[in-house]
Design a protein around this motif. Structure first.
Motif, mmCIF file in Angstrom:
data_model
loop_
_atom_site.group_PDB
_atom_site.id
_atom_site.type_symbol
_atom_site.label_atom_id
_atom_site.label_comp_id
_atom_site.label_asym_id
_atom_site.label_seq_id
_atom_site.Cartn_x
_atom_site.Cartn_y
_atom_site.Cartn_z
ATOM 1 N N LEU A 180 0.752 -1.934 154.617
ATOM 2 C CA LEU A 180 1.589 -1.929 153.420
ATOM 3 C C LEU A 180 0.881 -1.189 152.286
ATOM 4 O O LEU A 180 1.523 -0.442 151.531
ATOM 5 N N GLN A 181 -0.428 -1.375 152.181
ATOM 6 C CA GLN A 181 -1.187 -0.659 151.164
ATOM 7 C C GLN A 181 -1.058 0.848 151.345
ATOM 8 O O GLN A 181 -0.948 1.599 150.368
ATOM 9 N N MET A 182 -1.054 1.298 152.594
ATOM 10 C CA MET A 182 -0.884 2.726 152.860
ATOM 11 C C MET A 182 0.478 3.223 152.406
ATOM 12 O O MET A 182 0.616 4.333 151.902
ATOM 13 N N THR A 183 1.500 2.377 152.555
ATOM 14 C CA THR A 183 2.858 2.814 152.208
ATOM 15 C C THR A 183 3.060 2.933 150.697
ATOM 16 O O THR A 183 3.921 3.686 150.249
ATOM 17 N N ILE A 184 2.273 2.157 149.905
ATOM 18 C CA ILE A 184 2.442 2.238 148.446
ATOM 19 C C ILE A 184 1.406 3.166 147.812
ATOM 20 O O ILE A 184 1.441 3.372 146.593
ATOM 21 N N GLN A 185 0.503 3.695 148.599
ATOM 22 C CA GLN A 185 -0.524 4.569 148.046
ATOM 23 C C GLN A 185 0.117 5.752 147.329
ATOM 24 O O GLN A 185 1.079 6.339 147.818
ATOM 25 N N ASN A 186 -0.406 6.063 146.155
ATOM 26 C CA ASN A 186 0.081 7.182 145.333
ATOM 27 C C ASN A 186 1.469 6.952 144.741
ATOM 28 O O ASN A 186 2.040 7.876 144.166
ATOM 29 N N ASP A 187 1.996 5.728 144.842
ATOM 30 C CA ASP A 187 3.356 5.458 144.367
ATOM 31 C C ASP A 187 3.309 4.597 143.106
ATOM 32 O O ASP A 187 3.187 3.371 143.169
ATOM 33 N N LEU A 188 3.436 5.235 141.943
ATOM 34 C CA LEU A 188 3.348 4.519 140.673
ATOM 35 C C LEU A 188 4.600 3.700 140.350
ATOM 36 O O LEU A 188 4.602 2.927 139.386
ATOM 37 N N SER A 189 5.634 3.833 141.156
ATOM 38 C CA SER A 189 6.826 3.004 140.947
ATOM 39 C C SER A 189 6.683 1.628 141.617
ATOM 40 O O SER A 189 7.575 0.788 141.527
ATOM 41 N N THR A 190 5.551 1.394 142.269
ATOM 42 C CA THR A 190 5.301 0.112 142.928
ATOM 43 C C THR A 190 5.383 -1.028 141.921
ATOM 44 O O THR A 190 4.834 -0.952 140.819
ATOM 45 N N SER A 191 6.037 -2.109 142.304
ATOM 46 C CA SER A 191 6.143 -3.275 141.428
ATOM 47 C C SER A 191 4.911 -4.167 141.582
ATOM 48 O O SER A 191 4.199 -4.105 142.579
ATOM 49 N N ILE A 192 4.695 -5.017 140.590
ATOM 50 C CA ILE A 192 3.606 -5.987 140.663
ATOM 51 C C ILE A 192 3.810 -6.914 141.856
ATOM 52 O O ILE A 192 2.858 -7.274 142.562
ATOM 53 N N TYR B 194 1.256 -7.598 144.899
ATOM 54 C CA TYR B 194 0.798 -8.930 145.315
ATOM 55 C C TYR B 194 0.976 -9.131 146.821
ATOM 56 O O TYR B 194 0.152 -9.808 147.470
ATOM 57 N N GLU B 195 2.031 -8.573 147.375
ATOM 58 C CA GLU B 195 2.214 -8.661 148.828
ATOM 59 C C GLU B 195 1.056 -7.983 149.558
ATOM 60 O O GLU B 195 0.588 -8.459 150.597
ATOM 61 N N VAL C 33 -2.833 12.620 138.694
ATOM 62 C CA VAL C 33 -4.055 12.210 139.384
ATOM 63 C C VAL C 33 -3.808 11.191 140.496
ATOM 64 O O VAL C 33 -4.539 11.153 141.487
ATOM 65 N N ILE C 34 -2.762 10.374 140.354
ATOM 66 C CA ILE C 34 -2.501 9.341 141.358
ATOM 67 C C ILE C 34 -1.425 9.791 142.346
ATOM 68 O O ILE C 34 -1.634 9.756 143.566
ATOM 69 N N GLU C 35 -0.269 10.215 141.837
ATOM 70 C CA GLU C 35 0.816 10.579 142.759
ATOM 71 C C GLU C 35 0.557 11.925 143.430
ATOM 72 O O GLU C 35 0.752 12.067 144.648
ATOM 73 N N ALA C 36 0.119 12.909 142.666
ATOM 74 C CA ALA C 36 -0.134 14.239 143.246
ATOM 75 C C ALA C 36 -1.557 14.375 143.781
ATOM 76 O O ALA C 36 -1.868 15.328 144.490
ATOM 77 N N CYS C 37 -2.422 13.409 143.434
ATOM 78 C CA CYS C 37 -3.844 13.452 143.823
ATOM 79 C C CYS C 37 -4.481 14.789 143.429
ATOM 80 O O CYS C 37 -5.303 15.337 144.166
ATOM 81 N N ASP C 38 -4.076 15.293 142.287
ATOM 82 C CA ASP C 38 -4.638 16.532 141.749
ATOM 83 C C ASP C 38 -5.669 16.119 140.696
ATOM 84 O O ASP C 38 -5.339 15.869 139.540
ATOM 85 N N GLN C 39 -6.930 16.027 141.107
ATOM 86 C CA GLN C 39 -7.970 15.489 140.249
ATOM 87 C C GLN C 39 -9.093 16.501 140.029
ATOM 88 O O GLN C 39 -9.430 17.257 140.938
ATOM 89 N N ASN C 40 -9.657 16.461 138.822
ATOM 90 C CA ASN C 40 -10.874 17.226 138.567
ATOM 91 C C ASN C 40 -11.981 16.267 138.165
ATOM 92 O O ASN C 40 -11.755 15.050 138.034
ATOM 93 N N GLU C 41 -13.174 16.780 137.932
ATOM 94 C CA GLU C 41 -14.340 15.916 137.746
ATOM 95 C C GLU C 41 -14.300 15.092 136.464
ATOM 96 O O GLU C 41 -15.004 14.087 136.342
ATOM 97 N N ASP C 42 -13.466 15.467 135.516
ATOM 98 C CA ASP C 42 -13.368 14.713 134.258
ATOM 99 C C ASP C 42 -12.273 13.651 134.274
ATOM 100 O O ASP C 42 -12.160 12.858 133.326
ATOM 101 N N ASP C 43 -11.464 13.634 135.320
ATOM 102 C CA ASP C 43 -10.288 12.760 135.316
ATOM 103 C C ASP C 43 -10.636 11.278 135.396
ATOM 104 O O ASP C 43 -9.960 10.443 134.790
#
Length: 334
Positions: free
Chosen positions: A158-170, A174-175, A268-278
């Protein structure tokens, strides 16, 4: 007044039981295959809090369990060993999935031995755990621990399915943490009551204690990834951020974000487009919106629920230690 941390006081209280448990752990990790023994030795040297087997031993004792000094493997020790093997197996697999470099401050097994050996070593420990359950012979214990094992796998998936998904609910988050962490805490405590042959009410109370403690524990883990010292934590700080994992601090920071901040999190989270300062900017936003404070407050809410679940057990040193462990879980730094 004893100045030791609650975890050390619990270890001291259960010293004889835990010494026997560690002996059984080392004995049952042995194999005629040299690589398995090497993996086992690596894990033993790395140490760890052994919190889950401690909870099994402590729960049995809280319920008045006694055993003969002549018994080389009393039931609570046998099942505590089973719990530790299940937990360690999941760590081996998790480190492969997460491509982790550190575990408990040392190189993780996948770095030292490779991914294939780590996965197969985890399989070995799962098998050992189920052998031990079979030796115990209780169908109820098998039901509880095997259900927890299945729930752990579901939680990780389940953690894999919500990875990078900022629309995930609290609620969804918890699940995830119930599955990946709290379910085994709950099982660890409940089997202690079963070993002591106590009532269903006491079984369920200790299960509720373990569940809420596990929820608090994982919330704190998620906060520490953005706040801890790497040397104290024993694993790389910022891993959750780099992997785009959805955790409570991220959800709070994103919910409180303005339009520009939301764009940052989406990059940085959904697109995983990160640089060293992020990571540094992410930490700034997390602190700006007091996301860590909110996470720790939520963890304390669960810790208080854990304490409430066992209120009816008789007062005493061990009962107090259960309460102290719950609150210590929230205030720990590793």
């Amino acid at each position: 007044m004893d100045k030791k941390e609650p975890l050390q006081r619990l270890l001291d209280y259960l010293d004889e039981d835990m010494t026997l448990c560690n002996r059984v752990i080392m004995d049952r990790m042995q194999s005629s295959v040299e690589l398995v023994s090497q993996l086992a030795a690596h894990l033993i040297v790395a140490g760890g809090k052994r919190l889950r087997p401690l909870l099994t031993l402590a729960s049995a004792r809280l319920c008045g369990y006694e055993y003969s000094p002549d018994d080389v493997m009393p039931r609570h020790v046998r099942l505590a060993t089973c719990i530790e093997f299940l937990h360690t197996a999941t760590l081996l697999h998790d480190d492969v999935v997460d491509e982790s470099l550190l575990r408990r401050g040392a190189e993780s097994a996948n770095v030292v031995f490779g991914n294939a050996a780590s996965v197969l070593g985890g399989d070995f420990l799962f098998s050992r755990a189920f052998q031990i359950m079979t030796e115990d012979g209780s169908l109820e214990v098998m039901r509880i621990i095997s259900q927890a094992s299945a729930t752990i796998a579901e939680g990780e998936l389940l953690q894999m399915t919500i990875q990078n998904d900022l629309s995930t609910s609290i609620v969804r988050y918890y699940e995830v943490i119930y599955g990946k962490t709290a379910a085994l805490f709950a099982a660890s405590c409940r089997v202690g009551a079963i070993v002591a042959e106590r009532s269903l009410k006491e079984e369920e109370a200790l299960e509720a204690y373990g569940l809420n403690l596990g929820m608090a524990f994982q919330l704190v883990d998620d906060a520490l990834d953005y706040s801890a010292n790497q040397e104290e934590l024993g694993k790389t700080v910022g891993d959750d951020f780099r992997e785009g994992k959805i955790t409570y601090p991220i959800l709070i920071a994103y919910q409180q974000a303005d339009a520009e901040e939301k764009k940052f999190w989406e990059r940085v989270i959904e697109a995983c487009d990160q640089n060293e300062d992020d990571l540094k900017h992410a930490l700034f936003l997390i602190h700006k919106h007091q996301a860590l404070e909110a996470t720790l407050q939520e963890a304390m809410n669960f810790a208080n629920k854990a304490c409430d679940a066992i209120r009816f057990f008789p007062e005493g040193e061990l009962h107090s230690l259960f309460e102290d462990i719950a609150r210590y879980t929230v205030n720990r730094h590793f």
